[in-house]
Design an enzyme around this catalytic site. Structure first.
Site, short mmCIF file in Angstrom:
data_model
loop_
_atom_site.label_atom_id
_atom_site.label_comp_id
_atom_site.label_asym_id
_atom_site.label_seq_id
_atom_site.Cartn_x
_atom_site.Cartn_y
_atom_site.Cartn_z
N HIS A 1 -8.10 -4.05 -1.26
CA HIS A 1 -7.31 -4.16 -0.03
C HIS A 1 -6.25 -3.05 0.04
O HIS A 1 -6.18 -2.31 1.03
CB HIS A 1 -6.66 -5.54 0.03
CG HIS A 1 -5.79 -5.76 1.23
ND1 HIS A 1 -6.20 -6.48 2.33
CD2 HIS A 1 -4.54 -5.34 1.50
CE1 HIS A 1 -5.23 -6.50 3.22
NE2 HIS A 1 -4.20 -5.82 2.74
N GLU A 2 -5.44 -2.92 -1.00
CA GLU A 2 -4.37 -1.92 -0.94
C GLU A 2 -4.94 -0.50 -0.87
O GLU A 2 -4.42 0.36 -0.17
CB GLU A 2 -3.41 -2.06 -2.13
CG GLU A 2 -2.76 -3.45 -2.28
CD GLU A 2 -2.20 -4.03 -1.00
OE1 GLU A 2 -1.85 -3.27 -0.07
OE2 GLU A 2 -2.14 -5.28 -0.90
N GLU B 1 -3.81 -4.65 9.14
CA GLU B 1 -4.26 -5.68 8.20
C GLU B 1 -5.66 -6.21 8.50
O GLU B 1 -6.41 -6.53 7.58
CB GLU B 1 -3.24 -6.82 8.14
CG GLU B 1 -1.84 -6.38 7.68
CD GLU B 1 -1.81 -5.75 6.28
OE1 GLU B 1 -2.79 -5.91 5.52
OE2 GLU B 1 -0.80 -5.10 5.96
N TYR C 1 -4.79 -10.80 9.63
CA TYR C 1 -5.72 -10.40 8.57
C TYR C 1 -7.13 -10.91 8.86
O TYR C 1 -8.08 -10.16 9.00
CB TYR C 1 -5.28 -10.98 7.22
CG TYR C 1 -4.04 -10.37 6.62
CD1 TYR C 1 -2.78 -10.68 7.12
CD2 TYR C 1 -4.11 -9.51 5.54
CE1 TYR C 1 -1.63 -10.14 6.56
CE2 TYR C 1 -2.97 -8.96 4.98
CZ TYR C 1 -1.74 -9.28 5.48
OH TYR C 1 -0.61 -8.74 4.92
N GLU D 1 0.80 -1.23 0.00
CA GLU D 1 0.00 0.00 0.00
C GLU D 1 0.83 1.28 0.00
O GLU D 1 0.53 2.21 0.75
CB GLU D 1 -0.92 -0.03 1.22
CG GLU D 1 -0.21 0.01 2.60
CD GLU D 1 0.15 -1.35 3.17
OE1 GLU D 1 0.37 -2.29 2.39
OE2 GLU D 1 0.22 -1.46 4.41
N HIS E 1 -6.06 0.47 2.62
CA HIS E 1 -4.96 0.89 3.50
C HIS E 1 -4.77 2.41 3.50
O HIS E 1 -4.11 2.94 4.40
CB HIS E 1 -3.64 0.24 3.06
CG HIS E 1 -3.38 -1.12 3.64
ND1 HIS E 1 -3.37 -1.37 5.00
CD2 HIS E 1 -3.06 -2.30 3.04
CE1 HIS E 1 -3.06 -2.65 5.20
NE2 HIS E 1 -2.88 -3.24 4.03
N1 BES Z 1 0.99 -4.43 3.72
C1 BES Z 1 0.74 -5.74 3.22
C2 BES Z 1 1.99 -6.48 2.86
C3 BES Z 1 2.94 -6.68 4.02
C4 BES Z 1 2.47 -6.94 5.30
C5 BES Z 1 4.30 -6.64 3.79
C6 BES Z 1 3.39 -7.11 6.34
C7 BES Z 1 5.19 -6.82 4.82
C8 BES Z 1 4.74 -7.06 6.09
C9 BES Z 1 -0.21 -5.70 2.01
O1 BES Z 1 -1.22 -4.76 2.13
C10 BES Z 1 -0.90 -7.03 1.95
O2 BES Z 1 -1.58 -7.34 2.89
N2 BES Z 1 -0.71 -7.79 0.88
C11 BES Z 1 -1.34 -9.08 0.70
C12 BES Z 1 -2.53 -8.98 -0.20
C13 BES Z 1 -3.84 -8.88 0.47
C14 BES Z 1 -4.96 -8.93 -0.56
C15 BES Z 1 -4.09 -9.89 1.54
C16 BES Z 1 -0.35 -9.99 0.01
O3 BES Z 1 0.72 -9.50 -0.39
O4 BES Z 1 -0.63 -11.15 -0.14
ZN ZN Z 2 -2.53 -5.30 3.69
#
Ligand code: BES
Ligand code: ZN
Length: 649
Positions: A340-341, A363, A426, A316, A344
């Site tokens: 999702h993004e 999350e 999440y 995000e 954020h």
């Molecule tokens: N911010 C997260 C990615 C993240 C979390 C990176 C913790 C490092 C540490 C991002 O928003 C995210 O949650 N991405 C998910 C996708 C989402 C649809 C569940 C992913 O990358 O799978």
């Molecule tokens: Zn996320």
């Protein structure tokens, strides 16, 4: 039951497992305790130490960085960023004379104070001992700044080719005839490309000048200009204060395509049209977000489609979400990732988790908002299917996590946050908010959420502050609906509370009926009614097959539905797990291809884990991994090396 609740209470009061000694040793408090408005002091507990960020060396109670000026040259030959950062610092503790910054694998060349306007004066500095997870502290003697409350410090440095937060792709790896660079700063990788106070409790604005090869475009988590000329020099400003984990950069042969007045896509030339079509609903999502959570405060909202080695689904980065190309499925079936993004922009970027222990505040809220956006844009049936699949993922992760990590707030002392990553913050976080919504009603809960985002906008929040705010503004305001004990069970107890409201989906009931017909031998696979099934139905169908299937059954499914040859990355993951579990060899060439083409950790790690369970599988996994590894991101290899190459790591 009563004893259990008492244990929960004690855990909560004791700072949730953080031991007192480590708190005292860290010695920092944060903005978050002083951010409390005077009329709330009574209900917000005194700092318990839960607000201590155990993942920074920085002395953030003594100094705060408020602004960063970056000037970096992008050198694809050396795989290095080099130049300087000037940090504007505020001194909070008048006695403090040593500024400590976070670094990892940086080559620090000089440190100077900028005393009066532009006069630079070099000052003594040293790097402290290296910690495997945290990197190295950079200790800077700032006594020459005298008692000045504000001063600026300039660090000249370059990054290592192995920087954990950067990936350098050769032209042949990027899927294009040009090289590509991108960053991934969350959770604690910003320090591998910028020396700074790398804690989500510190927010700063930034400006940057980035020098690139003249044929490429640079983008940042800032005010990108789609019309900027490619002349080897790009300037950026990020006028809203953001935490370090949202610092981001990408450089490549990137084109732009507008989707609406304020949304657009950056991608490589071969991808940009497909991406703009796939994500055309972004503006609609943005409008729903604004209606639900208040104004979008960041100006433009653009997407950057990365090469397939991007280790996450999405990130995000403010004004410019970074997105994996594996969600371009052709039928908009995986666009919840964009919701999702985008969500954020409120939960995370506006109101930020104070420490990585509080990740669920980012999350879990965002997963809840994603559902709300998906329901508003695509209808309740689709929302329900995605909710059910989320719970399926959660149950898988709960089954393998030890009990401490099943809590919404795990104890991260001495651990690398990347090692603790799972669906628990999440999906369990989301179910907690679903529970509150169910008990208070959507209208009342939305009002509460809007108040929360207003109250804590551009601040960091600990779990304990959230609970205090929730107690005062919802639990006590609407007595008799939810008790504090119920809330504490959600946050501090392992597993899934009995108060959970679990989602159900009629569409999946129909899929289950088809599946059972086939399993009972009442219908052949090709007779099943799968018309109109999207990735959701397919994932449900495949994920709920029996653990063991015969070679004939696997071949029958594959023949009827061409599952091995699927172009959908999520269907691929689900089917390949079944194939590996049952040693279905005809799928292995496709699995090899998948593992080589994609570097998204969530898609490849489970396959390596499954393969490593048998001798033959392990041999296959090692061979494929050694071949694919040079194309993976450092964040992916760091978490897959211990699985596939346990002796070497
Ligand atoms: N911010 C997260 C990615 C993240 C979390 C990176 C913790 C490092 C540490 C991002 O928003 C995210 O949650 N991405 C998910 C996708 C989402 C649809 C569940 C992913 O990358 O799978
Ligand atoms: Zn996320």
């Amino acid at each position: 039951m009563r004893e259990f609740l008492i244990v929960l209470l004690v855990m909560a009061l004791a700072g949730c497992g953080h031991d007192a000694e480590s708190r005292a040793a860290a010695g920092d408090s944060s903005d978050t305790s002083t951010a409390v408005a005077p009329d709330e002091v009574e209900t917000v507990p005194a700092p318990t130490g839960a607000d201590v960020d155990v993942h920074t060396f920085a002395n953030i109670s003594q100094f705060r960085v408020r602004h960063a000026d970056l000037s970096l040259r992008v050198d694809f030959e050396q795989k290095s960023l080099s130049g300087s950062v000037q940090l504007r610092v505020e001194r909070l503790d008048p006695e403090a004379n040593e500024l400590i910054l976070d670094t990892r694998d940086l080559d620090v060349k000089a440190v100077a104070l900028n005393l009066s306007g532009s006069k630079l004066k070099e000052v003594p500095w040293r790097l402290g001992p290296r910690d495997e997870a945290l990197g190295q502290p950079l200790l800077i003697d700032v006594s020459e700044a005298g008692r000045a409350q504000r001063f600026a410090v300039m660090v000249r440095y370059s990054t290592s080719p192995q920087a954990s937060g950067l990936q350098w792709l050769e032209p042949r790896q990027s899927g294009d005839s040009h090289p590509f660079l991108f960053s991934q700063s969350q959770a604690i990788h910003a320090r591998s490309w910028i020396p700074l106070q790398d804690s989500p409790q510190v927010r700063m604005t930034y400006n940057a000048t980035i020098h690139t090869p003249p044929e490429l475009r640079a983008l940042m988590s800032a005010d990108n200009d789609p019309a900027a000329a490619r002349n080897g020099r790009f300037s950026f400003a990020m006028p809203q204060a953001i935490p370090s984990y949202l610092f981001a950069i990408a450089v490549g042969n990137l084109e732009f395509k507008a989707m609406s007045r304020r949304t657009g896509v950056y991608a490589l030339p071969g991808v940009v049209d497909a991406a703009a079509a796939e994500f055309a609903d972004t503006e609609a999502m943005l409008e729903i977000g604004e209606a639900m959570f208040g104004p979008y405060r960041w100006g433009r909202y653009d997407l950057l489609i990365l090469p397939p080695s991007f280790p996450f689904g999405g990130m995000e980065n403010p004004r410019l979400s970074f997105i994996t190309p594996t969600v371009i499925a052709g039928d908009r079936s995986l666009v919840s990732l964009i919701a999702h993004e985008l969500a954020h922009s409120w939960s995370g970027n506006l109101v930020t988790n104070a420490t990585w222990r509080d990740l669920w505040l980012n999350e879990g809220f965002t997963t809840y908002f994603t559902s709300r956006i998906m329901e508003a844009v695509y209808g309740v049936d689709r929302r329900r299917m995605e909710d059910v699949l989320g719970v399926q993922d959660l149950r898988e992760d709960l089954a393998t996590a030890d009990s401490g990590d099943q809590r919404l707030v795990p104890d991260l002392q001495g651990r690398d946050p990347d090692d603790v990553f799972s669906d628990i913050p999440y999906e369990k976080g989301k179910l907690f908010l679903d529970f509150l919504e169910a008990r208070f009603g959507r209208e009342r809960f939305d009002l509460f959420l809007q108040g929360y985002f207003d109250r804590f906008a551009f601040q960091s929040v600990t779990t304990e502050q959230f609970v205090a705010y929730l107690d005062r503004n919802l639990l006590q305001a609407e007595p008799g609906r939810v008790s504090l004990e119920e809330v504490r069970e959600w946050i501090y107890a392992p597993g899934l509370p009995a108060t959970a409201v679990l989602p159900e989906s009629d569409a999946f009931d129909r899929v289950a009926a088809q599946r059972d017909n086939w399993l009972r031998g009442e219908a052949a696979a090709r007779e099943l009614d799968t018309d109109g099934w999207t990735v959701h139905e397919w994932r449900f169908f495949i994920d709920t097959l029996p653990v063991e299937l015969t070679p004939a059954q696997l071949a029958e499914l594959d023949e009827a539905f061409a599952l091995t040859a699927t172009g959908n990355a999520e269907i691929g993951l689900a089917w390949y797990k079944v194939a590996i579990r049952n040693d279905y060899r005809p799928a292995y060439p496709a699995i090899e291809q998948y593992l080589t083409a994609i570097g998204r950790r969530k898609l490849i790690r489970p396959l390596y884990i499954a393969l490593m369970k048998t001798d033959d599988g392990a041999e296959f996994a090692r061979r494929v991994y050694l071949q694919a590894r040079p194309g993976y991101h450092p964040i992916a290899t760091a978490s897959i090396d211990p699985i596939v190459l346990p002796d070497e790591s």
